[in-house]
Write a protein that holds these residues in place. Structure first.
Motif, PDB file in Angstrom:
ATOM      1  N   ASP A  30       0.844  -1.186   0.000  1.00  0.00           N
ATOM      2  CA  ASP A  30       0.000   0.000   0.000  1.00  0.00           C
ATOM      3  C   ASP A  30       0.880   1.236   0.000  1.00  0.00           C
ATOM      4  O   ASP A  30       2.085   1.161   0.288  1.00  0.00           O
ATOM      5  CB  ASP A  30      -0.934   0.014   1.214  1.00  0.00           C
ATOM      6  N   VAL A  31       0.286   2.359  -0.345  1.00  0.00           N
ATOM      7  CA  VAL A  31       1.027   3.612  -0.434  1.00  0.00           C
ATOM      8  C   VAL A  31       0.223   4.721   0.224  1.00  0.00           C
ATOM      9  O   VAL A  31      -1.006   4.767   0.098  1.00  0.00           O
ATOM     10  CB  VAL A  31       1.358   3.953  -1.912  1.00  0.00           C
ATOM     11  N   ILE A  32       0.914   5.548   0.978  1.00  0.00           N
ATOM     12  CA  ILE A  32       0.335   6.729   1.616  1.00  0.00           C
ATOM     13  C   ILE A  32       1.167   7.919   1.168  1.00  0.00           C
ATOM     14  O   ILE A  32       2.393   7.815   1.048  1.00  0.00           O
ATOM     15  CB  ILE A  32       0.355   6.598   3.150  1.00  0.00           C
ATOM     16  N   VAL A  33       0.533   9.054   0.908  1.00  0.00           N
ATOM     17  CA  VAL A  33       1.255  10.260   0.505  1.00  0.00           C
ATOM     18  C   VAL A  33       1.253  11.240   1.671  1.00  0.00           C
ATOM     19  O   VAL A  33       0.203  11.544   2.241  1.00  0.00           O
ATOM     20  CB  VAL A  33       0.619  10.899  -0.745  1.00  0.00           C
ATOM     21  N   ARG A  34       2.434  11.745   2.026  1.00  0.00           N
ATOM     22  CA  ARG A  34       2.608  12.619   3.189  1.00  0.00           C
ATOM     23  C   ARG A  34       2.965  14.049   2.765  1.00  0.00           C
ATOM     24  O   ARG A  34       3.787  14.246   1.868  1.00  0.00           O
ATOM     25  CB  ARG A  34       3.730  12.082   4.084  1.00  0.00           C
ATOM     26  N   ASP A  35       2.363  15.013   3.432  1.00  0.00           N
ATOM     27  CA  ASP A  35       2.689  16.418   3.206  1.00  0.00           C
ATOM     28  C   ASP A  35       4.116  16.671   3.689  1.00  0.00           C
ATOM     29  O   ASP A  35       4.457  16.348   4.828  1.00  0.00           O
ATOM     30  CB  ASP A  35       1.709  17.304   3.970  1.00  0.00           C
ATOM     31  N   PRO A  36       4.997  17.247   2.860  1.00  0.00           N
ATOM     32  CA  PRO A  36       6.385  17.482   3.274  1.00  0.00           C
ATOM     33  C   PRO A  36       6.518  18.445   4.450  1.00  0.00           C
ATOM     34  O   PRO A  36       7.550  18.433   5.133  1.00  0.00           O
ATOM     35  CB  PRO A  36       7.036  18.081   2.023  1.00  0.00           C
ATOM     36  N   GLU A  37       5.504  19.266   4.708  1.00  0.00           N
ATOM     37  CA  GLU A  37       5.588  20.249   5.784  1.00  0.00           C
ATOM     38  C   GLU A  37       5.339  19.638   7.152  1.00  0.00           C
ATOM     39  O   GLU A  37       6.056  19.903   8.116  1.00  0.00           O
ATOM     40  CB  GLU A  37       4.590  21.384   5.524  1.00  0.00           C
ATOM     41  N   ASP A  38       4.299  18.797   7.272  1.00  0.00           N
ATOM     42  CA  ASP A  38       3.937  18.259   8.591  1.00  0.00           C
ATOM     43  C   ASP A  38       3.715  16.747   8.581  1.00  0.00           C
ATOM     44  O   ASP A  38       3.331  16.170   9.592  1.00  0.00           O
ATOM     45  CB  ASP A  38       2.686  18.959   9.129  1.00  0.00           C
ATOM     46  N   PHE A  39       3.952  16.097   7.444  1.00  0.00           N
ATOM     47  CA  PHE A  39       3.808  14.643   7.283  1.00  0.00           C
ATOM     48  C   PHE A  39       2.375  14.145   7.487  1.00  0.00           C
ATOM     49  O   PHE A  39       2.151  12.954   7.698  1.00  0.00           O
ATOM     50  CB  PHE A  39       4.770  13.883   8.204  1.00  0.00           C
ATOM     51  N   SER A  40       1.412  15.021   7.408  1.00  0.00           N
ATOM     52  CA  SER A  40       0.014  14.599   7.453  1.00  0.00           C
ATOM     53  C   SER A  40      -0.349  13.947   6.119  1.00  0.00           C
ATOM     54  O   SER A  40       0.253  14.259   5.078  1.00  0.00           O
ATOM     55  CB  SER A  40      -0.899  15.792   7.716  1.00  0.00           C
ATOM     56  N   PRO A  41      -1.330  13.019   6.097  1.00  0.00           N
ATOM     57  CA  PRO A  41      -1.731  12.380   4.835  1.00  0.00           C
ATOM     58  C   PRO A  41      -2.305  13.398   3.861  1.00  0.00           C
ATOM     59  O   PRO A  41      -3.089  14.266   4.240  1.00  0.00           O
ATOM     60  CB  PRO A  41      -2.795  11.375   5.279  1.00  0.00           C
ATOM     61  N   CYS A  42      -1.904  13.301   2.616  1.00  0.00           N
ATOM     62  CA  CYS A  42      -2.396  14.204   1.579  1.00  0.00           C
ATOM     63  C   CYS A  42      -3.698  13.679   0.983  1.00  0.00           C
ATOM     64  O   CYS A  42      -3.896  12.461   0.861  1.00  0.00           O
ATOM     65  CB  CYS A  42      -1.372  14.332   0.458  1.00  0.00           C
ATOM     66  N   PRO A  43      -4.583  14.567   0.595  1.00  0.00           N
ATOM     67  CA  PRO A  43      -5.802  14.139  -0.100  1.00  0.00           C
ATOM     68  C   PRO A  43      -5.486  13.669  -1.511  1.00  0.00           C
ATOM     69  O   PRO A  43      -4.377  13.891  -2.033  1.00  0.00           O
ATOM     70  CB  PRO A  43      -6.658  15.405  -0.114  1.00  0.00           C
ATOM     71  N   ILE A  44      -6.435  13.023  -2.139  1.00  0.00           N
ATOM     72  CA  ILE A  44      -6.268  12.554  -3.510  1.00  0.00           C
ATOM     73  C   ILE A  44      -5.903  13.726  -4.425  1.00  0.00           C
ATOM     74  O   ILE A  44      -6.506  14.794  -4.362  1.00  0.00           O
ATOM     75  CB  ILE A  44      -7.560  11.866  -3.999  1.00  0.00           C
ATOM     76  N   GLY A  45      -4.872  13.515  -5.231  1.00  0.00           N
ATOM     77  CA  GLY A  45      -4.457  14.514  -6.200  1.00  0.00           C
ATOM     78  C   GLY A  45      -3.349  15.433  -5.744  1.00  0.00           C
ATOM     79  O   GLY A  45      -2.716  16.094  -6.575  1.00  0.00           O
ATOM     80  N   LYS A  46      -3.076  15.505  -4.437  1.00  0.00           N
ATOM     81  CA  LYS A  46      -2.032  16.388  -3.935  1.00  0.00           C
ATOM     82  C   LYS A  46      -0.705  15.651  -3.831  1.00  0.00           C
ATOM     83  O   LYS A  46      -0.618  14.566  -3.272  1.00  0.00           O
ATOM     84  CB  LYS A  46      -2.406  16.956  -2.565  1.00  0.00           C
ATOM     85  N   SER A  47       0.338  16.264  -4.350  1.00  0.00           N
ATOM     86  CA  SER A  47       1.659  15.642  -4.347  1.00  0.00           C
ATOM     87  C   SER A  47       2.310  15.739  -2.976  1.00  0.00           C
ATOM     88  O   SER A  47       2.176  16.744  -2.265  1.00  0.00           O
ATOM     89  CB  SER A  47       2.558  16.312  -5.384  1.00  0.00           C
ATOM     90  N   GLY A  48       3.013  14.687  -2.593  1.00  0.00           N
ATOM     91  CA  GLY A  48       3.734  14.657  -1.327  1.00  0.00           C
ATOM     92  C   GLY A  48       4.750  13.528  -1.338  1.00  0.00           C
ATOM     93  O   GLY A  48       5.047  12.937  -2.377  1.00  0.00           O
ATOM     94  N   ILE A  49       5.307  13.220  -0.165  1.00  0.00           N
ATOM     95  CA  ILE A  49       6.313  12.166  -0.027  1.00  0.00           C
ATOM     96  C   ILE A  49       5.613  10.822   0.117  1.00  0.00           C
ATOM     97  O   ILE A  49       4.649  10.686   0.885  1.00  0.00           O
ATOM     98  CB  ILE A  49       7.210  12.424   1.192  1.00  0.00           C
ATOM     99  N   LEU A  50       6.109   9.829  -0.593  1.00  0.00           N
ATOM    100  CA  LEU A  50       5.485   8.514  -0.571  1.00  0.00           C
ATOM    101  C   LEU A  50       5.946   7.698   0.631  1.00  0.00           C
ATOM    102  O   LEU A  50       7.139   7.591   0.906  1.00  0.00           O
ATOM    103  CB  LEU A  50       5.807   7.737  -1.846  1.00  0.00           C
ATOM    104  N   GLN A  51       4.981   7.127   1.329  1.00  0.00           N
ATOM    105  CA  GLN A  51       5.216   6.105   2.345  1.00  0.00           C
ATOM    106  C   GLN A  51       4.705   4.790   1.772  1.00  0.00           C
ATOM    107  O   GLN A  51       3.602   4.731   1.222  1.00  0.00           O
ATOM    108  CB  GLN A  51       4.461   6.435   3.638  1.00  0.00           C
ATOM    109  N   VAL A  52       5.500   3.737   1.879  1.00  0.00           N
ATOM    110  CA  VAL A  52       5.105   2.455   1.302  1.00  0.00           C
ATOM    111  C   VAL A  52       5.035   1.392   2.396  1.00  0.00           C
ATOM    112  O   VAL A  52       5.861   1.350   3.305  1.00  0.00           O
ATOM    113  CB  VAL A  52       6.078   2.014   0.187  1.00  0.00           C
ATOM    114  N   LEU A  53       4.033   0.521   2.281  1.00  0.00           N
ATOM    115  CA  LEU A  53       3.795  -0.545   3.254  1.00  0.00           C
ATOM    116  C   LEU A  53       3.967  -1.899   2.581  1.00  0.00           C
ATOM    117  O   LEU A  53       3.508  -2.093   1.452  1.00  0.00           O
ATOM    118  CB  LEU A  53       2.382  -0.450   3.827  1.00  0.00           C
TER     119      LEU A  53
END
Length: 353
Positions: free
Chosen positions: A276-299
């Motif tokens: 699975d993949v989660i996208v994190r906001d580079p500023e606060d590492f909160s999960p990004c909504p669909i369509g917003k670019s961020g850092i990938l977390q992979v499970l």
């Protein structure tokens, strides 16, 4: 659920909701397993105050993927080590060392087979490897490039190497492969296919019809971007030069070998039931909504011999949708936007020199 039971399911059969019902209790147990058996990992969880329970995938503790370059992270005793995979990297860079026991290595191979079979079918076919046999010379420090080739070789009825040991065209092998009728597979890293297949064959004045081939490529896009080659231009070149119409990119990493994210017919990368993949906001590492670019977390539920089940990568991307890709596969689908600025180059094909 025991991980081996997951292999009986189709790789894209679960909706995201169904996946999370399976993942949450499993990852709680897996996190505790690594807390008990990998001292540095347990210390990190204690320092950051991670408890034993979480109610959403976004709460699963994650390690920065770079830690594997500098720390010995394993959850098995040394006598149980079956194989160590090293990540790719340019000269002078630290490389990740991923420790596998026999069970984890086997699960990686079975998982890769299950995922790719969904795109290729179950049968073995002639396979052209856009590399040289020398990639396997140093088995003691088995790197991600060799591991990927070996993994995808499970689909090969017969293997042909497009290159000699000095990375020149193996014309005899190319001609023999081109003479095969029926379905065939071409596998290689993105840049190597471009440089050593497309450009080298054109420069040599050769011509081949590979219209019966499926191309699978991965390992980094950095050098392609530097040459202003888009994914669309890459596919167009393969069609114009070789009449290849079926091309699938994949996203993966040495730190989670086997959990590849394949590109579907609609051009989207997919998370199977095995990842699975989660996208994190580079500023606060909160999960990004669909369509917003961020850092990938992979499970990865496979990572039992080392604490690589939840990793914060150095790649940027965005979730494009959930359970509704036009290709019909369930789960999340996403895109890769590139490396985090100033992160080192580490793709297999980008660092082959």
């Amino acid at each position: 659920m025991d991980y081996s039971q997951w292999l009986s399911y189709a790789p894209y059969a679960w909706t995201q909701e169904e996946k999370e019902k399976q993942y949450l209790p499993y990852f709680q147990e897996l996190t505790e397993h690594h807390r008990r058996h990998c001292r540095p990992y347990g210390q990190a969880l204690d320092v950051f105050g991670y408890g034993s329970q979480f109610s959403a995938l976004e709460q699963i503790p994650m390690l920065p993927i770079r830690l594997f370059k500098y720390l010995k992270l394993q959850s098995i005793p040394d006598e149980d080590i079956f194989k160590i995979i090293t990540s790719s990297g340019t000269t002078g860079q630290a490389r990740s060392r991923i420790v596998l026991n026999a069970a984890t290595a086997q699960n990686q191979q079975l998982t890769l087979y299950a995922i790719v079979k969904d795109f290729l079918g179950a049968g073995r076919v002639p396979m052209l490897i856009v590399d040289s046999p020398s990639v396997f010379t140093d088995r003691a420090a088995f790197n991600a490039r060799g591991a990927a080739i070996l993994g995808f070789s499970i689909f090969a009825k017969k293997k042909y190497y497009a290159l000699t040991d000095d990375l020149t065209l193996n014309k005899e092998a190319l001609q023999a492969f081109a003479s095969r009728t029926g379905p065939v597979l071409i596998f290689g890293f993105t840049f190597m296919i471009w440089k050593y297949l497309c450009q080298a064959i054109a420069a040599a004045g050769l011509s081949f019809d590979f219209s019966n081939a499926v191309v699978i490529h991965g390992g980094g896009w950095k050098k392609m971007e530097a040459q202003a080659v888009s994914a669309e231009a890459y596919k167009r070149r393969l069609y114009d030069q070789f009449r290849i119409s079926r091309v699938h990119n994949y996203y993966g990493m040495a730190e989670q070998t086997g959990c590849v994210y394949m590109e579907c017919e609609a051009g989207h990368l997919h998370a199977s039931i095995f990842s699975d993949v989660i996208v994190r906001d580079p500023e606060d590492f909160s999960p990004c909504p669909i369509g917003k670019s961020g850092i990938l977390q992979v499970l990865s539920p496979m990572a039992v011999s080392y604490p690589g089940h939840s990793l914060l990568t150095e790649d940027m991307g965005a979730i494009l949708g959930v359970d509704d890709c036009p290709c019909g596969r369930k789960g999340k689908y996403f895109r890769i936007d590139g490396r985090i600025p100033q992160a080192e180059i580490r793709g297999c094909s980008d660092t082959h020199e």
